[in-house]
Design an enzyme around this catalytic site. Sequence first.
Site, PDB file in Angstrom:
ATOM      1  N   LYS A 129     -10.662  -4.190  -4.311  1.00  0.00           N
ATOM      2  CA  LYS A 129     -11.424  -2.949  -4.489  1.00  0.00           C
ATOM      3  C   LYS A 129     -10.609  -1.915  -5.239  1.00  0.00           C
ATOM      4  O   LYS A 129     -11.159  -1.020  -5.866  1.00  0.00           O
ATOM      5  CB  LYS A 129     -11.740  -2.333  -3.121  1.00  0.00           C
ATOM      6  CG  LYS A 129     -12.690  -3.101  -2.261  1.00  0.00           C
ATOM      7  CD  LYS A 129     -12.737  -2.480  -0.854  1.00  0.00           C
ATOM      8  CE  LYS A 129     -13.304  -3.458   0.151  1.00  0.00           C
ATOM      9  NZ  LYS A 129     -13.077  -3.107   1.544  1.00  0.00           N
ATOM     10  N   LYS A 179       0.821  -1.214   0.000  1.00  0.00           N
ATOM     11  CA  LYS A 179       0.000   0.000   0.000  1.00  0.00           C
ATOM     12  C   LYS A 179       0.853   1.260   0.000  1.00  0.00           C
ATOM     13  O   LYS A 179       0.471   2.268  -0.587  1.00  0.00           O
ATOM     14  CB  LYS A 179      -0.939   0.017   1.212  1.00  0.00           C
ATOM     15  CG  LYS A 179      -2.117  -0.923   1.066  1.00  0.00           C
ATOM     16  CD  LYS A 179      -3.190  -0.591   2.078  1.00  0.00           C
ATOM     17  CE  LYS A 179      -4.304  -1.615   2.078  1.00  0.00           C
ATOM     18  NZ  LYS A 179      -5.194  -1.468   3.215  1.00  0.00           N
ATOM     19  N   LYS A 206      -4.978 -10.844  -6.752  1.00  0.00           N
ATOM     20  CA  LYS A 206      -6.230 -11.091  -6.017  1.00  0.00           C
ATOM     21  C   LYS A 206      -7.295 -10.071  -6.444  1.00  0.00           C
ATOM     22  O   LYS A 206      -6.963  -8.952  -6.852  1.00  0.00           O
ATOM     23  CB  LYS A 206      -5.994 -11.087  -4.508  1.00  0.00           C
ATOM     24  CG  LYS A 206      -5.830  -9.741  -3.909  1.00  0.00           C
ATOM     25  CD  LYS A 206      -5.858  -9.764  -2.383  1.00  0.00           C
ATOM     26  CE  LYS A 206      -5.672  -8.322  -1.956  1.00  0.00           C
ATOM     27  NZ  LYS A 206      -5.618  -8.011  -0.602  1.00  0.00           N
TER      28      LYS A 206
HETATM   29  P1  TYM Z   1     -10.630  -5.829   3.832  1.00  0.00           P
HETATM   30  O1  TYM Z   1     -11.628  -4.765   4.044  1.00  0.00           O
HETATM   31  O2  TYM Z   1      -9.528  -5.596   2.859  1.00  0.00           O
HETATM   32  O3  TYM Z   1     -11.339  -7.167   3.403  1.00  0.00           O
HETATM   33  C1  TYM Z   1     -12.413  -7.706   4.148  1.00  0.00           C
HETATM   34  C2  TYM Z   1     -12.355  -9.220   4.144  1.00  0.00           C
HETATM   35  O4  TYM Z   1     -12.414  -9.717   2.811  1.00  0.00           O
HETATM   36  C3  TYM Z   1     -11.325 -10.624   2.605  1.00  0.00           C
HETATM   37  N1  TYM Z   1     -10.895 -10.510   1.202  1.00  0.00           N
HETATM   38  C4  TYM Z   1     -10.794 -11.540   0.371  1.00  0.00           C
HETATM   39  N2  TYM Z   1     -11.042 -12.855   0.548  1.00  0.00           N
HETATM   40  C5  TYM Z   1     -10.864 -13.666  -0.523  1.00  0.00           C
HETATM   41  N3  TYM Z   1     -10.451 -13.217  -1.737  1.00  0.00           N
HETATM   42  C6  TYM Z   1     -10.192 -11.905  -1.968  1.00  0.00           C
HETATM   43  N4  TYM Z   1      -9.811 -11.481  -3.174  1.00  0.00           N
HETATM   44  C7  TYM Z   1     -10.367 -11.003  -0.870  1.00  0.00           C
HETATM   45  N5  TYM Z   1     -10.207  -9.652  -0.738  1.00  0.00           N
HETATM   46  C8  TYM Z   1     -10.536  -9.376   0.543  1.00  0.00           C
HETATM   47  C9  TYM Z   1     -10.237 -10.150   3.557  1.00  0.00           C
HETATM   48  O5  TYM Z   1      -9.297 -11.164   3.821  1.00  0.00           O
HETATM   49  C10 TYM Z   1     -11.045  -9.769   4.766  1.00  0.00           C
HETATM   50  O6  TYM Z   1     -11.339 -10.907   5.548  1.00  0.00           O
HETATM   51  N6  TYM Z   1      -7.567  -5.491   7.739  1.00  0.00           N
HETATM   52  C11 TYM Z   1      -8.836  -6.040   7.312  1.00  0.00           C
HETATM   53  C12 TYM Z   1     -10.014  -5.517   8.112  1.00  0.00           C
HETATM   54  C13 TYM Z   1      -9.891  -5.680   9.601  1.00  0.00           C
HETATM   55  C14 TYM Z   1     -10.077  -6.886  10.323  1.00  0.00           C
HETATM   56  C15 TYM Z   1      -9.893  -6.519  11.700  1.00  0.00           C
HETATM   57  C16 TYM Z   1     -10.338  -8.202   9.964  1.00  0.00           C
HETATM   58  C17 TYM Z   1      -9.634  -4.692  10.494  1.00  0.00           C
HETATM   59  N7  TYM Z   1      -9.649  -5.194  11.757  1.00  0.00           N
HETATM   60  C18 TYM Z   1      -9.990  -7.475  12.697  1.00  0.00           C
HETATM   61  C19 TYM Z   1     -10.437  -9.144  10.968  1.00  0.00           C
HETATM   62  C20 TYM Z   1     -10.259  -8.780  12.317  1.00  0.00           C
HETATM   63  C21 TYM Z   1      -9.052  -5.631   5.867  1.00  0.00           C
HETATM   64  O7  TYM Z   1      -8.458  -4.721   5.384  1.00  0.00           O
HETATM   65  O8  TYM Z   1     -10.015  -6.307   5.240  1.00  0.00           O
END
Ligand code: TYM
Length: 355
Positions: free
Chosen positions: A220, A115, A217
């Site tokens: 967004k 990032k 992957k």
């Molecule tokens: P974020 O917002 O990027 O994504 C949310 C969830 O979606 C999953 N994900 C995917 N799974 C499969 N294939 C993909 N292409 C894909 N893209 C995204 C992510 O693994 C995630 O589970 N840091 C985290 C948010 C967060 C969080 C937490 C998660 C903040 N605090 C505490 C768990 C526990 C994030 O950026 O997710």
Amino acid sequence: MAAFQPLVFSGVQPTGNLHLGNYLGAIRRWVALQADYPCLFCVVDLHAITVWQEPADLERQIREVTAAFIASGIDASKHILFNQSRVPEHAELAWIFNCIARLGWMNRMTQFKDKAGKDRENASLGLLAYPSLMAADILAYRATLVPVGEDQKQHLELTRDIAAKFNHDFSERIEAKGLGHPIAMGDETVQGFFPLTDPLIEGPATRVMSLKDGSKKMSKSDPSDLSRINLTDDADTIARKIRKAKTDPDALPSEAAGLAGRPEADNLVGIYAALADRPKTDILAEFGGRPFSEFKPALANLAVEKLSPIADEMRRILDDPAEIDRTLRDGADRARAIASRTLADVKSIVGLLNG
Ligand code: TYM
């Protein structure tokens, strides 16, 4: 004291359109876990602002993600659904964790490197500290289970490192105050204030790939909208994106070994399996030997069948933003009741006068 109670925590950033990766890798699995565990689901708005967000877009996206959770089947009355910034204990605990985590740990995070890109000096300090806030999200509730996609694995390892270092650095205080719970470490059992959280990274869709490039992957932030299926896409858009998805010229194999070296085919079969809730081997047994010109329409139909009701329900929920806000406020009140107790204990362990 007794062992930690099983508790699920997970979150999604309100940074743009939710896509099929978020749904299959995370949200849909949360829905299933609700039957077995108490759960907290969080719209992590403080994480979102580690990179620039237009304020008006951020407000809209927090409501959209909340609507997507509810439309997908999250039950906000039985479990806790809230936005992170409404529970100030997350940021407060994150500060304490900033003083536990080492700079070297943060510098190794691949998501930070991705990032921040080449211009690392210009990344926000929050982006570097991001995983420490994530650890605080989870550990404010002493959650033991965190269902996420594959890309969050390293962050969850860091959460365990922070918990282990806190338990170790303050072990005497934790014991003296009787605040420890047993944690199995190999053959030994130690006492800890924080659990060593288990990541739940399971199923055929822990890493859904871009429809345009099987080595990237689904994300967004990909500039091409054709690379992902958004939860709000209509039936025609879903069908068009699947039709245009990159594939190879061969027919589908009938066994998993035949997917080796064919990332795009592997990805589409994984998506089908996850949507149908069937093992990949089953899908290959059904479609093996058939060309993509037959598989893609079947996949498009299935995706539309599973996703359109969610999009319709999301639109209905978004018609009443005041109700969404009420749900988030109520969830935050209930979350805060738990997190504030954890924080009071943490302060007394660390030696921060607070009473
Ligand atoms: P974020 O917002 O990027 O994504 C949310 C969830 O979606 C999953 N994900 C995917 N799974 C499969 N294939 C993909 N292409 C894909 N893209 C995204 C992510 O693994 C995630 O589970 N840091 C985290 C948010 C967060 C969080 C937490 C998660 C903040 N605090 C505490 C768990 C526990 C994030 O950026 O997710």
